[in-house]
Design an enzyme around this catalytic site. Structure first.
Site, PDB file in Angstrom:
ATOM      1  N   ASP A   1     -10.065   3.564  -3.637  1.00  0.00           N
ATOM      2  CA  ASP A   1     -10.756   2.375  -3.135  1.00  0.00           C
ATOM      3  C   ASP A   1     -12.172   2.257  -3.688  1.00  0.00           C
ATOM      4  OD1 ASP A   1      -8.489   2.061  -1.666  1.00  0.00           O
ATOM      5  OD2 ASP A   1      -9.473   2.109   0.299  1.00  0.00           O
TER       6      ASP A   1
ATOM      7  N   ASP B   1       0.831  -1.205   0.000  1.00  0.00           N
ATOM      8  CA  ASP B   1       0.000   0.000   0.000  1.00  0.00           C
ATOM      9  C   ASP B   1       0.874   1.268   0.000  1.00  0.00           C
ATOM     10  OD1 ASP B   1      -2.417   1.371   0.042  1.00  0.00           O
ATOM     11  OD2 ASP B   1      -3.200   0.330   1.793  1.00  0.00           O
TER      12      ASP B   1
HETATM   13  C1  GLA Z   1      -5.941   1.417   1.544  1.00  0.00           C
HETATM   14  C2  GLA Z   1      -6.087   0.402   0.417  1.00  0.00           C
HETATM   15  C3  GLA Z   1      -7.231  -0.528   0.751  1.00  0.00           C
HETATM   16  C4  GLA Z   1      -6.962  -1.234   2.069  1.00  0.00           C
HETATM   17  C5  GLA Z   1      -6.723  -0.205   3.174  1.00  0.00           C
HETATM   18  C6  GLA Z   1      -6.237  -0.860   4.462  1.00  0.00           C
HETATM   19  O1  GLA Z   1      -7.054   2.245   1.619  1.00  0.00           O
HETATM   20  O2  GLA Z   1      -6.314   1.053  -0.800  1.00  0.00           O
HETATM   21  O3  GLA Z   1      -7.431  -1.472  -0.272  1.00  0.00           O
HETATM   22  O4  GLA Z   1      -5.851  -2.073   1.929  1.00  0.00           O
HETATM   23  O5  GLA Z   1      -5.738   0.750   2.774  1.00  0.00           O
HETATM   24  O6  GLA Z   1      -5.986   0.072   5.461  1.00  0.00           O
END
Ligand code: GLA
Length: 676
Positions: A228, A169
């Site tokens: 997301d 990430d």
């Molecule tokens: C980010 C990623 C998500 C998830 C969260 C976890 O937002 O894009 O897919 O992994 O972190 O905290």
């Protein structure tokens, strides 16, 4: 608190999520590029897009060993493993907040009593693989230790534990914002993973910030292309549209990743989830299930387990679908397949049933007299002389696998002809208590006739549909259409909205029994206001858009969930009735030519302490008939009146006054309409 942060807090699982999620949320749209495709990371992994599970969409931070192990069990018992799902992936929140004395990450001993190693051993014992999550910054998005500067140590831990997949990430990244910094941070972990000697699939998650499709091919096996996803039609649609133009960058070993699946989580209909799964498969996306499989319905499992559609995603040629056309939200996507077949998706992104049509040659196949066509949701084999068409329900997708192989085309002549069916020709809308005429149609797209054709049309409960012409044909020759007029009666009291008219067509091919195919259509019901004077906040609108959160009835706009506003207050005056909006906003009411006048008080709500700049417009059939001019909180309440004789549709429009929509809480106070 700033509006954006407050909004994000509602969906964040920990306050420390902010920094990272803010970064993620800022990126929702990918930029179209003509950059050459990135070469593949040569680690031998992900020769087809990874398939598996990830806990984040359904569980957030509530991951533990039991969930991972039960999901692995379920992969085996449900047949999902046999369908290709392999990776069981742990997302954020699996570790403790501090590293150990040797600087190593420590799995949370309560969540993972057997550690990641024990969990991986269990998953491996089922013939499956284990994935884990880390972050290319100083902390993960949920605030656990990040891997920046610890790449070798952490990669070593992952390898020692038997991890097979790393999602990496981008929160708390300490970046200078340059692409080179992104390349450096993700390359450092690629090299650390390679140095362990263990094959570990490397999944980049930088949300499309630096157009990773232009540079991440030699670094990772996949890269997120957007912010997301959430479990809503609009989120899924936005992400799909952003990912569609990036086809050139994808290929075996290196894939665009439009984020994990929401199928089964409840925020979309099964029709919408079938579209989600169809588009992700057409786009060669990772298929990472994001729902609680232990509670999955048969419908969810039928979607996730559709082997015909999975076969498109897992096709060894590894070519992401491209958009052939997208007129008015009616998409045709095509995907070349190994062996020469083409997949064709007819995707209706609009809110009404729509006819979508193409041909086998337009989809890239050679010209032939006969094509074999398999409908991958109906699981049915058909024969086409070249046309590919259907009326597709709102938000639905028809997926066809089309073969031009001469032997397949000849054999298909024994299959029932492909037919194009739907409802057509209805009025723009119907009022409750009235009737309207619509037509159903069935067109034979095959080389041979369809025989003993019979059309059935169904309507919502309480409605009536009556044929006013023949519903059957003994023989429907190739290229010919059976059109049936129907009278549709909408009962009094029906709420406004778009209603599906669905049905079936039964027919026979040259051999075999009756086949039945769906027939889709819809009608829009609009309801004019009652006679006399009504408060608009007591009436149903046709549509409403709003800058933040939904339009509120009899309260101000609270920016997020429905019902989170306050009493409407302008210049110290409180109004019991009204509509609370946030610019930019448009509320449309159907009047049907029955109304004469609208009166309202408008103004910026007092709750934002002097901030907010907006303009109120009343628009009648496209013409502005009242305009408040730009108002601030200091302007206080202002009266507006509009004459509406003969008007079909009126819109209450709020603009941001030209300075962006910060704090633009715009109230339509006491809005009343007078109708005959
Ligand atoms: C980010 C990623 C998500 C998830 C969260 C976890 O937002 O894009 O897919 O992994 O972190 O905290």
């Amino acid at each position: 608190m700033p509006r954006l942060a407050r909004r994000l807090l509602a969906c964040a699982t920990a306050t420390t999520l902010w920094a990272g999620v803010l970064g993620a949320a800022a990126v929702t749209t990918a930029v179209v590029t003509t950059a050459p495709p990135a070469a593949a990371l040569d680690n031998g992994l992900a020769l087809t897009p990874p398939m598996g599970f990830n806990d984040w969409n359904a569980f957030g931070c509530n991951v533990d060993e039991q969930l991972i192990e039960q999901t692995a069990d379920y992969f085996v018992s449900s047949g999902l493993k046999a369908a290709g799902y392999t990776y069981v992936n742990i997302d954020d929140c699996w570790m403790t907040h501090s590293r150990d004395a040797e600087g190593r990450l420590v799995p949370d001993p309560v969540k993972f009593p057997d550690g990641i190693k024990g969990t991986a051993d269990y998953v491996h014992s089922k013939g499956l693989k284990l994935g884990i999550y880390e972050d290319a910054g100083t902390a993960t998005c949920a605030g656990y230790p990040g891997s920046l500067g610890h790449e070798s140590t952490d990669a070593r831990s992952f390898a020692d534990w038997g991890v097979d997949y790393l999602k990496y990430d981008n929160c708390n990244n300490q970046s200078d914002g340059s692409r080179q910094d992104y390349v450096n941070r993700y390359t450092a972990m690629r090299d650390a993973l390679a140095a362990t000697g263990r094959p570990i699939l490397f999944s980049l998650c930088e949300w499309g910030v630096q157009n990773p499709w232009e540079w991440a091919g030699p670094i990772g096996n996949s890269w997120r292309t957007t912010g997301d996803i959430n479990d809503s039609w609009s989120s899924m649609l936005d992400i799909a549209k952003a990912n569609m133009p990036l086809a050139d960058a994808a290929g075996p070993g290196h894939w665009n990743d439009p984020d994990m699946l929401e199928v089964g989580n409840g925020g979309m209909t099964d029709t919408e989830y079938r579209t989600h799964f169809s588009l992700w498969s057409m786009m060669d996306s990772p298929l990472l299930i994001g729902t609680d499989l232990r509670k999955a319905t048969p419908a969810t499992l039928a979607i996730l387990g559709n082997k015909d559609v999975i076969a498109l995603d897992q096709d060894p040629l590894g070519k992401q679908a491209t958009v052939l056309s997208s007129d008015d939200g009616r998409y045709v996507l095509t995907k070349p397949l190994a062996g020469g077949d083409r997949a064709v998706a007819l995707f209706n992104s609009t809110d009404r049933a729509q006819r979508i049509a193409t041909t086998a040659t337009a989809a890239g196949l050679p010209k032939r007299g006969s094509y074999a066509v398999r409908d991958l949701w109906q699981h049915a084999d058909r024969q086409s002389a070249g046309s590919l068409a259907a009326t597709v329900p709102a938000h639905g997708t028809v997926v066809l696998r089309v073969s031009a192989a001469p032997a397949a085309g000849a054999k298909a002549l024994l299959d029932p002809p492909l037919v194009d069916t739907g409802v057509t020709g209805g009025p723009d809308h119907i009022e409750p208590g009235t009737s309207a005429d619509v037509d159903t149609y069935v067109t034979d797209l095959g080389s041979l006739p369809a025989t003993r054709v019979a059309v059935h049309l169904d309507a919502p409960a309480g409605w009536t549909v009556t044929p006013r012409g023949g519903t059957t044909a003994i023989v429907l020759p190739r290229g010919k259409t059976l059109t049936t007029p129907w009278k549709v009666t909408v009962p009094a009291g029906t709420r406004p909205g778009t209603y599906a008219l669905s049905g079936t067509v039964g027919y026979r091919g040259p051999v075999g029994g009756v086949v039945t195919v769906p027939l889709a259509g819809g009608v829009t019901v609009l309801v004019p206001p009652p006679s006399g004077t009504s408060q608009l906040s007591d009436l149903d609108w046709t549509s409403a858009t709003n800058g933040w959160g939904p339009v509120e009835r009899d309260q101000s706009n609270g920016e997020t969930a429905a019902g989170d506003g306050h009493p409407i207050t302008i210049g110290g005056t409180v109004f019991a009735k009204g509509l609370g909006t946030n610019a930019p906003s448009t509320i449309t009411y159907y009047l049907g030519g029955k109304c004469s006048a609208l009166t309202t008080t408008v103004g910026v709500d007092d709750e934002k302490d002097g901030r907010g700049t907006v303009e109120f417009l009343v628009v009648a059939d496209g013409t502005t008939v009242a305009d408040s001019g730009v108002l601030t909180d200091a302007s206080g309440p202002k009266q507006l009146q509009a004459a509406l004789a003969g008007v079909q549709n009126v819109q209450l429009v709020v603009t941001d006054g030209g300075d962006g929509n910060d704090s633009d809480h715009a109230d339509w106070a006491n809005p009343q309409i007078t109708c005959a």
